[in-house]
Design an enzyme around this catalytic site. Sequence first.
Site, PDB file in Angstrom:
ATOM      1  N   SER A  76       0.826  -1.216   0.000  1.00  0.00           N
ATOM      2  CA  SER A  76       0.000   0.000   0.000  1.00  0.00           C
ATOM      3  C   SER A  76       0.861   1.266   0.000  1.00  0.00           C
ATOM      4  O   SER A  76       0.322   2.362   0.080  1.00  0.00           O
ATOM      5  CB  SER A  76      -0.923  -0.008   1.211  1.00  0.00           C
ATOM      6  OG  SER A  76      -0.152  -0.060   2.384  1.00  0.00           O
ATOM      7  N   GLY A  77       2.188   1.111  -0.095  1.00  0.00           N
ATOM      8  CA  GLY A  77       3.050   2.299  -0.096  1.00  0.00           C
ATOM      9  C   GLY A  77       3.894   2.398   1.166  1.00  0.00           C
ATOM     10  O   GLY A  77       4.357   3.483   1.529  1.00  0.00           O
ATOM     11  N   THR A  78       4.130   1.266   1.807  1.00  0.00           N
ATOM     12  CA  THR A  78       4.922   1.215   3.040  1.00  0.00           C
ATOM     13  C   THR A  78       6.302   1.852   2.860  1.00  0.00           C
ATOM     14  O   THR A  78       6.750   2.646   3.702  1.00  0.00           O
ATOM     15  CB  THR A  78       5.138  -0.265   3.461  1.00  0.00           C
ATOM     16  OG1 THR A  78       3.934  -0.990   3.228  1.00  0.00           O
ATOM     17  CG2 THR A  78       5.574  -0.377   4.890  1.00  0.00           C
ATOM     18  N   THR A  79       6.964   1.492   1.766  1.00  0.00           N
ATOM     19  CA  THR A  79       8.326   1.968   1.515  1.00  0.00           C
ATOM     20  C   THR A  79       8.340   3.500   1.466  1.00  0.00           C
ATOM     21  O   THR A  79       9.222   4.148   2.038  1.00  0.00           O
ATOM     22  CB  THR A  79       8.831   1.404   0.158  1.00  0.00           C
ATOM     23  OG1 THR A  79       8.492   0.020   0.088  1.00  0.00           O
ATOM     24  CG2 THR A  79      10.315   1.587  -0.009  1.00  0.00           C
ATOM     25  N   TRP A  80       7.367   4.054   0.782  1.00  0.00           N
ATOM     26  CA  TRP A  80       7.251   5.519   0.643  1.00  0.00           C
ATOM     27  C   TRP A  80       7.037   6.172   2.008  1.00  0.00           C
ATOM     28  O   TRP A  80       7.740   7.118   2.386  1.00  0.00           O
ATOM     29  CB  TRP A  80       6.072   5.804  -0.294  1.00  0.00           C
ATOM     30  CG  TRP A  80       5.865   7.237  -0.660  1.00  0.00           C
ATOM     31  CD1 TRP A  80       6.786   8.254  -0.595  1.00  0.00           C
ATOM     32  CD2 TRP A  80       4.658   7.820  -1.166  1.00  0.00           C
ATOM     33  NE1 TRP A  80       6.216   9.423  -1.042  1.00  0.00           N
ATOM     34  CE2 TRP A  80       4.915   9.186  -1.397  1.00  0.00           C
ATOM     35  CE3 TRP A  80       3.381   7.318  -1.457  1.00  0.00           C
ATOM     36  CZ2 TRP A  80       3.942  10.057  -1.899  1.00  0.00           C
ATOM     37  CZ3 TRP A  80       2.416   8.179  -1.962  1.00  0.00           C
ATOM     38  CH2 TRP A  80       2.696   9.523  -2.176  1.00  0.00           C
ATOM     39  N   HIS A 142       2.903  -5.012   9.874  1.00  0.00           N
ATOM     40  CA  HIS A 142       1.726  -5.341   9.056  1.00  0.00           C
ATOM     41  C   HIS A 142       0.651  -5.995   9.937  1.00  0.00           C
ATOM     42  O   HIS A 142      -0.355  -6.466   9.428  1.00  0.00           O
ATOM     43  CB  HIS A 142       2.091  -6.344   7.964  1.00  0.00           C
ATOM     44  CG  HIS A 142       2.865  -5.786   6.811  1.00  0.00           C
ATOM     45  ND1 HIS A 142       2.607  -4.556   6.237  1.00  0.00           N
ATOM     46  CD2 HIS A 142       3.882  -6.320   6.069  1.00  0.00           C
ATOM     47  CE1 HIS A 142       3.432  -4.364   5.213  1.00  0.00           C
ATOM     48  NE2 HIS A 142       4.219  -5.406   5.106  1.00  0.00           N
ATOM     49  N   ARG A 164      -4.558   1.296   0.615  1.00  0.00           N
ATOM     50  CA  ARG A 164      -4.558   1.664  -0.802  1.00  0.00           C
ATOM     51  C   ARG A 164      -5.732   0.984  -1.485  1.00  0.00           C
ATOM     52  O   ARG A 164      -6.194  -0.064  -1.022  1.00  0.00           O
ATOM     53  CB  ARG A 164      -3.226   1.170  -1.398  1.00  0.00           C
ATOM     54  CG  ARG A 164      -2.973   1.566  -2.809  1.00  0.00           C
ATOM     55  CD  ARG A 164      -1.645   0.985  -3.274  1.00  0.00           C
ATOM     56  NE  ARG A 164      -1.280   1.547  -4.556  1.00  0.00           N
ATOM     57  CZ  ARG A 164      -0.251   1.143  -5.293  1.00  0.00           C
ATOM     58  NH1 ARG A 164       0.530   0.166  -4.839  1.00  0.00           N
ATOM     59  NH2 ARG A 164       0.010   1.686  -6.448  1.00  0.00           N
TER      60      ARG A 164
HETATM   61  P1  A3P Z   1       3.197  -0.479  -7.552  1.00  0.00           P
HETATM   62  O1  A3P Z   1       3.487  -1.934  -7.559  1.00  0.00           O
HETATM   63  O2  A3P Z   1       1.764  -0.181  -7.857  1.00  0.00           O
HETATM   64  O3  A3P Z   1       4.108   0.313  -8.394  1.00  0.00           O
HETATM   65  P2  A3P Z   1       4.993  -1.304  -0.321  1.00  0.00           P
HETATM   66  O4  A3P Z   1       6.026  -0.278  -0.115  1.00  0.00           O
HETATM   67  O5  A3P Z   1       3.897  -1.277   0.706  1.00  0.00           O
HETATM   68  O6  A3P Z   1       5.576  -2.637  -0.550  1.00  0.00           O
HETATM   69  O7  A3P Z   1       4.229  -0.888  -1.651  1.00  0.00           O
HETATM   70  C1  A3P Z   1       4.873  -0.933  -2.892  1.00  0.00           C
HETATM   71  C2  A3P Z   1       4.136  -0.024  -3.829  1.00  0.00           C
HETATM   72  O8  A3P Z   1       4.459   1.337  -3.526  1.00  0.00           O
HETATM   73  C3  A3P Z   1       4.562  -0.260  -5.274  1.00  0.00           C
HETATM   74  O9  A3P Z   1       3.420   0.061  -6.062  1.00  0.00           O
HETATM   75  C4  A3P Z   1       5.678   0.763  -5.409  1.00  0.00           C
HETATM   76  O10 A3P Z   1       5.999   1.074  -6.740  1.00  0.00           O
HETATM   77  C5  A3P Z   1       5.078   1.936  -4.670  1.00  0.00           C
HETATM   78  N1  A3P Z   1       6.094   2.893  -4.206  1.00  0.00           N
HETATM   79  C6  A3P Z   1       7.328   2.642  -3.753  1.00  0.00           C
HETATM   80  N2  A3P Z   1       7.964   3.780  -3.430  1.00  0.00           N
HETATM   81  C7  A3P Z   1       7.119   4.787  -3.718  1.00  0.00           C
HETATM   82  C8  A3P Z   1       7.211   6.216  -3.622  1.00  0.00           C
HETATM   83  N3  A3P Z   1       8.317   6.809  -3.192  1.00  0.00           N
HETATM   84  N4  A3P Z   1       6.129   6.929  -3.974  1.00  0.00           N
HETATM   85  C9  A3P Z   1       5.011   6.336  -4.409  1.00  0.00           C
HETATM   86  N5  A3P Z   1       4.861   5.000  -4.538  1.00  0.00           N
HETATM   87  C10 A3P Z   1       5.902   4.229  -4.193  1.00  0.00           C
END
Ligand code: A3P
Length: 330
Positions: A76-80, A142, A164
Amino acid sequence: MPQSPSLPKYLQDDDISQECSDLLPSLQCEQGWLGASLHLYQGFWVGPRHLKGVLACQRHFRAQDTDILLVTTPKSGTTWLKAILFTLLNRTKYSGSGSQLQHPLLSQNPHDLVPFLELNLYIEQDVPDLASLPPPRLFATHLAYQSLPQSVRDSKCKLVYLCRNPKDTCVSLWHFTNKLRPKDRGENSLQEALDRFCRGVSLFGPYWDHVLGYHKVSSETPEKALFLKYEDMKEDPRASLKRLAGFLECPFSEDELRDGTVDDILRLCSFDSLSGLEVNMSGKLASGEENKAFFRRGEVGDWVNYLSVDMAERIDRVVEEKLHGSGLRL
Ligand code: A3P
């Protein structure tokens, strides 16, 4: 049973605890997205290796009132948000003309800077020494709300929750797990992935129960949990970041608002910036995943490029039914 040394660490489950081995046979089991088993523990699906971390973390983690916990549904954008939270909380240390320090995000993946409780800290050690970390301690998880260690619920520590759109989450999880599957296991078809997702069988799923649990907490105790959506962050990242800073009681000062601190944080943590860094193009996490697997497209609505009308309607139907009456729309 000893496993092939070529199996990546995130799939190895031969060093699980006795408690975990004793518990596993009593849990409902399904084949998971990576071709290994998933087990239903306290209503949520986890792998055997995760279960070890979950049990240890539930037993030993002692939340402090100043802790901040980032909670997400996988993909859902955890890394971000890990990157954003780390940068926000450390903004005086690494930014500004007076700072000589290079920002850690330039050489480390966000998952190395903000570890998961049950996936990293409590898998690597049964009782990691976390008490000496300076406040505010920042961790990720999680875990579903009802599975959080009791002290997290009892203390004043704050929860930042991110979810997300389910169709984007499902497609992202499908891509991610196919990248992580050992080559000899082949890839999951999208249809298989969708079937699992709609039956609730996804990592730390059912997706809807996870989301609903935290939506309720955030509605009832907004000072405890902030409920964020990836789509809102993409649409108005500045407003989301200011809201986040306010919730964490570290709002931006007038000077910071004037001198571009908000934009600096967002720029550093943007998809283009992070995904273009050497460390994220070629590095690996200690648990074996390639850093680049966490960056794919980072867009809202990418599901439309993969799901047929029927597939999309199927997810919509399931999620709408499960969310009915909650006031939540995803
Ligand atoms: P997509 O596979 O749709 O591109 P998580 O971090 O929870 O594992 O989620 C990964 C999703 O967040 C992936 O989505 C990835 O590309 C997206 N993502 C990673 N870094 C990001 C950032 N800095 N900004 C926006 N989305 C990001």
